[in-house]
Design a protein around this motif. Sequence first.
Motif, PDB file in Angstrom:
ATOM      1  N   THR A  70       0.827  -1.200   0.000  1.00 47.79           N
ATOM      2  CA  THR A  70       0.000   0.000   0.000  1.00 47.79           C
ATOM      3  C   THR A  70       0.869   1.261   0.000  1.00 47.79           C
ATOM      4  O   THR A  70       2.057   1.214   0.314  1.00 47.79           O
ATOM      5  CB  THR A  70      -0.906   0.048   1.240  1.00 47.79           C
ATOM      6  OG1 THR A  70      -0.079   0.165   2.403  1.00 47.79           O
ATOM      7  CG2 THR A  70      -1.790  -1.195   1.332  1.00 47.79           C
ATOM      8  N   SER A  71       0.243   2.389  -0.306  1.00 41.47           N
ATOM      9  CA  SER A  71       0.948   3.672  -0.260  1.00 41.47           C
ATOM     10  C   SER A  71       1.439   3.971   1.150  1.00 41.47           C
ATOM     11  O   SER A  71       2.556   4.453   1.335  1.00 41.47           O
ATOM     12  CB  SER A  71       0.038   4.801  -0.743  1.00 41.47           C
ATOM     13  OG  SER A  71      -0.267   4.630  -2.100  1.00 41.47           O
ATOM     14  N   ALA A  72       0.589   3.681   2.135  1.00 39.08           N
ATOM     15  CA  ALA A  72       1.000   3.897   3.531  1.00 39.08           C
ATOM     16  C   ALA A  72       2.182   2.990   3.889  1.00 39.08           C
ATOM     17  O   ALA A  72       3.118   3.409   4.570  1.00 39.08           O
ATOM     18  CB  ALA A  72      -0.172   3.621   4.471  1.00 39.08           C
ATOM     19  N   GLY A  73       2.141   1.758   3.391  1.00 41.20           N
ATOM     20  CA  GLY A  73       3.230   0.816   3.663  1.00 41.20           C
ATOM     21  C   GLY A  73       4.542   1.261   3.055  1.00 41.20           C
ATOM     22  O   GLY A  73       5.597   1.152   3.686  1.00 41.20           O
ATOM     23  N   VAL A  74       4.492   1.800   1.838  1.00 40.46           N
ATOM     24  CA  VAL A  74       5.732   2.244   1.202  1.00 40.46           C
ATOM     25  C   VAL A  74       6.272   3.484   1.901  1.00 40.46           C
ATOM     26  O   VAL A  74       7.482   3.652   2.032  1.00 40.46           O
ATOM     27  CB  VAL A  74       5.577   2.443  -0.317  1.00 40.46           C
ATOM     28  CG1 VAL A  74       4.934   3.763  -0.677  1.00 40.46           C
ATOM     29  CG2 VAL A  74       6.922   2.318  -1.011  1.00 40.46           C
ATOM     30  N   THR A  75       5.395   4.351   2.376  1.00 41.62           N
ATOM     31  CA  THR A  75       5.844   5.538   3.116  1.00 41.62           C
ATOM     32  C   THR A  75       6.591   5.125   4.375  1.00 41.62           C
ATOM     33  O   THR A  75       7.688   5.633   4.661  1.00 41.62           O
ATOM     34  CB  THR A  75       4.644   6.445   3.465  1.00 41.62           C
ATOM     35  OG1 THR A  75       4.024   6.869   2.258  1.00 41.62           O
ATOM     36  CG2 THR A  75       5.075   7.641   4.287  1.00 41.62           C
ATOM     37  N   THR A  76       6.031   4.189   5.116  1.00 38.89           N
ATOM     38  CA  THR A  76       6.676   3.699   6.342  1.00 38.89           C
ATOM     39  C   THR A  76       7.999   3.028   6.020  1.00 38.89           C
ATOM     40  O   THR A  76       9.012   3.248   6.705  1.00 38.89           O
ATOM     41  CB  THR A  76       5.736   2.716   7.072  1.00 38.89           C
ATOM     42  OG1 THR A  76       4.515   3.393   7.357  1.00 38.89           O
ATOM     43  CG2 THR A  76       6.346   2.195   8.346  1.00 38.89           C
ATOM     44  N   LEU A  77       8.015   2.219   4.977  1.00 39.48           N
ATOM     45  CA  LEU A  77       9.228   1.511   4.567  1.00 39.48           C
ATOM     46  C   LEU A  77      10.325   2.509   4.186  1.00 39.48           C
ATOM     47  O   LEU A  77      11.470   2.388   4.643  1.00 39.48           O
ATOM     48  CB  LEU A  77       8.887   0.595   3.388  1.00 39.48           C
ATOM     49  CG  LEU A  77       9.993  -0.259   2.807  1.00 39.48           C
ATOM     50  CD1 LEU A  77       9.398  -1.512   2.196  1.00 39.48           C
ATOM     51  CD2 LEU A  77      10.779   0.485   1.760  1.00 39.48           C
ATOM     52  N   ILE A  78       9.989   3.496   3.376  1.00 38.86           N
ATOM     53  CA  ILE A  78      10.979   4.488   2.967  1.00 38.86           C
ATOM     54  C   ILE A  78      11.464   5.290   4.170  1.00 38.86           C
ATOM     55  O   ILE A  78      12.655   5.588   4.287  1.00 38.86           O
ATOM     56  CB  ILE A  78      10.432   5.385   1.836  1.00 38.86           C
ATOM     57  CG1 ILE A  78      10.276   4.545   0.560  1.00 38.86           C
ATOM     58  CG2 ILE A  78      11.355   6.585   1.591  1.00 38.86           C
ATOM     59  CD1 ILE A  78       9.503   5.230  -0.549  1.00 38.86           C
ATOM     60  N   ASP A  79      10.557   5.618   5.086  1.00 40.52           N
ATOM     61  CA  ASP A  79      10.964   6.307   6.326  1.00 40.52           C
ATOM     62  C   ASP A  79      12.035   5.498   7.058  1.00 40.52           C
ATOM     63  O   ASP A  79      13.024   6.062   7.534  1.00 40.52           O
ATOM     64  CB  ASP A  79       9.770   6.526   7.254  1.00 40.52           C
ATOM     65  CG  ASP A  79       8.825   7.615   6.797  1.00 40.52           C
ATOM     66  OD1 ASP A  79       9.203   8.408   5.898  1.00 40.52           O
ATOM     67  OD2 ASP A  79       7.689   7.669   7.329  1.00 40.52           O
ATOM     68  N   ARG A  80      11.832   4.169   7.165  1.00 39.93           N
ATOM     69  CA  ARG A  80      12.817   3.316   7.844  1.00 39.93           C
ATOM     70  C   ARG A  80      14.165   3.362   7.132  1.00 39.93           C
ATOM     71  O   ARG A  80      15.222   3.454   7.771  1.00 39.93           O
ATOM     72  CB  ARG A  80      12.336   1.861   7.907  1.00 39.93           C
ATOM     73  CG  ARG A  80      11.338   1.556   8.966  1.00 39.93           C
ATOM     74  CD  ARG A  80      11.164   0.058   9.181  1.00 39.93           C
ATOM     75  NE  ARG A  80      10.852  -0.711   7.987  1.00 39.93           N
ATOM     76  CZ  ARG A  80       9.621  -0.975   7.540  1.00 39.93           C
ATOM     77  NH1 ARG A  80       8.567  -0.510   8.211  1.00 39.93           N
ATOM     78  NH2 ARG A  80       9.440  -1.687   6.451  1.00 39.93           N
ATOM     79  N   LEU A  81      14.136   3.269   5.792  1.00 41.47           N
ATOM     80  CA  LEU A  81      15.393   3.265   5.040  1.00 41.47           C
ATOM     81  C   LEU A  81      16.089   4.617   5.083  1.00 41.47           C
ATOM     82  O   LEU A  81      17.325   4.681   5.111  1.00 41.47           O
ATOM     83  CB  LEU A  81      15.139   2.818   3.592  1.00 41.47           C
ATOM     84  CG  LEU A  81      14.735   1.354   3.417  1.00 41.47           C
ATOM     85  CD1 LEU A  81      14.398   1.062   1.962  1.00 41.47           C
ATOM     86  CD2 LEU A  81      15.824   0.413   3.922  1.00 41.47           C
TER      87      LEU A  81
END
Length: 154
Positions: A70-81
């Motif tokens: 999801t868009s929310a999931g990719v935002t969280t993932l990119i935040d982590r990276l």
Amino acid sequence: MQTSSDSSSSPSPGSDLGRALLAYGEARRVAAAAARRELALNELDARALVFVADNPGARPSHVRDHLGITSAGVTTLIDRLVQRGAVRRDLDEDDRRVNHITATVDLDSPPWNALRAFDDGIEAAIAGLDAERAAAAASLLQHLIATVASAAEH
């Protein structure tokens, strides 16, 4: 005369190949898991990092589509990276609502090269094959993939 139990105990001509393909898949999975443990990355983060390294300036929507999240999931993932220092976000100069994601680590250098070490080793082994043998192996794998894909459609 051969009984049905006799024929089931003798391996089929493709059973060695089937076992080898399964062993390859398992070895690749184990190597990827070891690399992720070494780098303290989960599977999704590692896949995203490799995608971004291969596609500098990718938009989050590209990462999302590649990973199927999801868009929310990719935002969280990119935040982590980003927090990890593995990628950076750059604003698009023409559209300030758009981000571009770029890897800030070199996946060809330690320790990050662990993410690609198994595949790099396979590529080196393939490069050592004579052209005829490599072409025969590629043809066989393409045939197997097409056969499975065709069977899945029916």
